[in-house]
Design a protein around this motif. Sequence first.
Motif, short mmCIF file in Angstrom:
data_model
loop_
_atom_site.label_atom_id
_atom_site.label_comp_id
_atom_site.label_asym_id
_atom_site.label_seq_id
_atom_site.Cartn_x
_atom_site.Cartn_y
_atom_site.Cartn_z
N TRP A 1 0.85 -1.21 0.00
CA TRP A 1 0.00 0.00 0.00
C TRP A 1 0.87 1.25 0.00
CZ3 TRP A 1 -5.22 1.19 -0.18
CH2 TRP A 1 -5.59 2.46 0.21
N GLY A 2 0.71 2.09 -1.00
CA GLY A 2 1.35 3.40 -1.01
C GLY A 2 2.79 3.39 -1.48
N ASP A 3 3.62 2.55 -0.85
CA ASP A 3 5.00 2.39 -1.27
C ASP A 3 5.34 0.90 -1.22
OD1 ASP A 3 5.56 1.70 1.38
OD2 ASP A 3 6.38 3.67 1.90
N TYR A 4 6.62 0.59 -1.39
CA TYR A 4 7.02 -0.83 -1.46
C TYR A 4 7.50 -1.37 -0.11
CZ TYR A 4 6.79 0.17 -6.42
OH TYR A 4 6.35 0.53 -7.67
N TRP A 5 7.26 -0.60 0.95
CA TRP A 5 7.77 -0.99 2.27
C TRP A 5 6.68 -1.03 3.34
CZ3 TRP A 5 9.85 2.59 -1.07
CH2 TRP A 5 10.95 2.12 -1.80
N HIS A 6 5.42 -0.93 2.89
CA HIS A 6 4.29 -1.04 3.81
C HIS A 6 3.23 -1.94 3.19
CE1 HIS A 6 6.21 2.60 5.43
NE2 HIS A 6 5.64 2.27 6.58
N TYR A 7 2.59 -2.76 4.05
CA TYR A 7 1.58 -3.68 3.54
C TYR A 7 0.45 -3.84 4.55
CZ TYR A 7 3.45 -7.37 6.61
OH TYR A 7 3.84 -8.10 7.71
N HIS A 8 -0.65 -4.38 4.07
CA HIS A 8 -1.85 -4.53 4.90
C HIS A 8 -1.86 -5.84 5.67
CE1 HIS A 8 -4.56 -1.16 4.28
NE2 HIS A 8 -4.13 -1.10 3.04
N PRO B 1 0.06 8.79 -6.80
CA PRO B 1 -1.35 9.13 -6.57
C PRO B 1 -2.10 9.52 -7.84
CG PRO B 1 -0.03 10.02 -4.80
CD PRO B 1 0.94 9.44 -5.80
N LYS B 2 -1.44 10.19 -8.78
CA LYS B 2 -2.14 10.60 -10.01
C LYS B 2 -2.57 9.37 -10.82
CE LYS B 2 2.01 11.25 -12.89
NZ LYS B 2 2.77 12.21 -13.73
N PHE B 3 -1.78 8.30 -10.77
CA PHE B 3 -2.16 7.07 -11.46
C PHE B 3 -3.19 6.29 -10.65
CE2 PHE B 3 1.92 7.93 -13.53
CZ PHE B 3 1.58 7.72 -14.86
N MET B 4 -3.13 6.42 -9.32
CA MET B 4 -4.11 5.76 -8.48
C MET B 4 -5.50 6.33 -8.78
SD MET B 4 -3.74 3.34 -6.25
CE MET B 4 -5.21 2.47 -6.71
N TRP C 1 7.43 9.18 -5.47
CA TRP C 1 6.29 9.94 -4.95
C TRP C 1 6.27 9.98 -3.42
CZ3 TRP C 1 6.02 5.38 -7.65
CH2 TRP C 1 5.50 4.25 -6.98
N GLN C 2 7.45 9.79 -2.80
CA GLN C 2 7.51 9.80 -1.34
C GLN C 2 7.04 11.13 -0.74
OE1 GLN C 2 10.05 9.17 -3.38
NE2 GLN C 2 11.95 10.17 -2.77
N ASP C 3 7.24 12.22 -1.46
CA ASP C 3 6.81 13.53 -0.95
C ASP C 3 5.29 13.66 -0.93
OD1 ASP C 3 9.43 14.20 -0.64
OD2 ASP C 3 9.58 15.38 -2.48
N GLU C 4 4.57 12.76 -1.59
CA GLU C 4 3.12 12.80 -1.61
C GLU C 4 2.51 11.85 -0.58
OE1 GLU C 4 1.30 13.12 -5.66
OE2 GLU C 4 3.34 12.61 -6.31
N LEU C 5 3.36 11.20 0.21
CA LEU C 5 2.90 10.29 1.26
C LEU C 5 3.16 10.91 2.62
CD1 LEU C 5 4.39 6.94 -0.13
CD2 LEU C 5 2.08 7.82 -0.47
N THR C 6 2.40 10.49 3.61
CA THR C 6 2.63 10.98 4.96
C THR C 6 2.87 9.80 5.90
OG1 THR C 6 1.72 12.22 6.83
CG2 THR C 6 0.15 11.04 5.45
N TYR C 7 3.93 9.90 6.68
CA TYR C 7 4.29 8.83 7.60
C TYR C 7 4.04 9.25 9.05
CZ TYR C 7 6.43 6.94 3.42
OH TYR C 7 6.63 6.45 2.15
#
Length: 315
Positions: A133-140, A206-209, A267-273
């Motif tokens: 989800w969102g990046d390649y280092w987080h999952y559900h 996000p634009k492709f999402m 797109w890391q700048d478009e994500l919030t941690y």
Amino acid sequence: MKISGFTMGKNVSKLYYPIKQSIMSILPIVDEFVIALGDCDEDDTTRQEIERINSDKIKIIDTVWDIEKYPRGMEHAHQTDIAKEHCSGDWLFYLQADEVVHEKYLPVIKARCEELLHDKEVEGLLFNYVHFWGDYWHYHRTHGWYRNEVRIIRNNPEIRSWESAQSFRKIPDFDGLNYRRKENTFKLRVANANASIYHYGWVRPPKFMKKKIRAINENHRGLTFFKKDDNVRKVVEEFDYGNMKLLSRFTGTHPAVMKEVIDKFNWQDELTYKRKSRSRIKHKHETFRYQFISFLERLVNHPIAEFQNYILLKK
């Protein structure tokens, strides 16, 4: 023993699906790979991506999508069946365009296919899922995300793609139209593949999402519904992955074929941690209900009220 790989898609590259990596991930263990490729837009490069793999195992079947004839996502199942019907293997390995197999599992999968080839009670193989989800280092690991699904089936004409192509069912006397039929359909009897599918369907800029969500909603609900539904339109127009800290951290390795795609992560700048207040519609996993059920599931180490479209055999 012969294994066929198969998939389907339309405007796949345009929507940022890693279809090239998906195909390449199982190419070493399949004897052929069949793709039902829909009538893509002129600016889509899916065919070129597939042709760059440069393998004589690959067969492209050109198709035309008809959402009016197959509404509510059923065109996905119909297209899956078109690809399936062109397969000649004993086992058929289905991967959607955003699903990739780690190379470490290939010997395990092939061995299971050989082991169970003549055990006719087994109609398919069940895989674990890792939903990124969102990046390649987080999952559900939250409630509502399917933990397992059938991805290898026997080459049996009664086994059909089901609903919107998430899974398969045995459908005798199929009318060729109603892929959401439930009466007189049968869950497949399956054994564990002892392997995982890495699902990257929710990892893209996000634009492709936004484009993907719009395409999926149009396929399932129609363009008219999309235009009328304010909530769906708002999610598309203002898509935000939300607080990434609510997800589990992935510490394993990705399939080697994904390196080229992961290297493009920008797109890391478009994500919030960290927690951030923003007026938007919450994702399902962010709601109190799903957070609470997920907590209970981790507490008892067992899924709660999870739908399973298969019968798992002890094999």
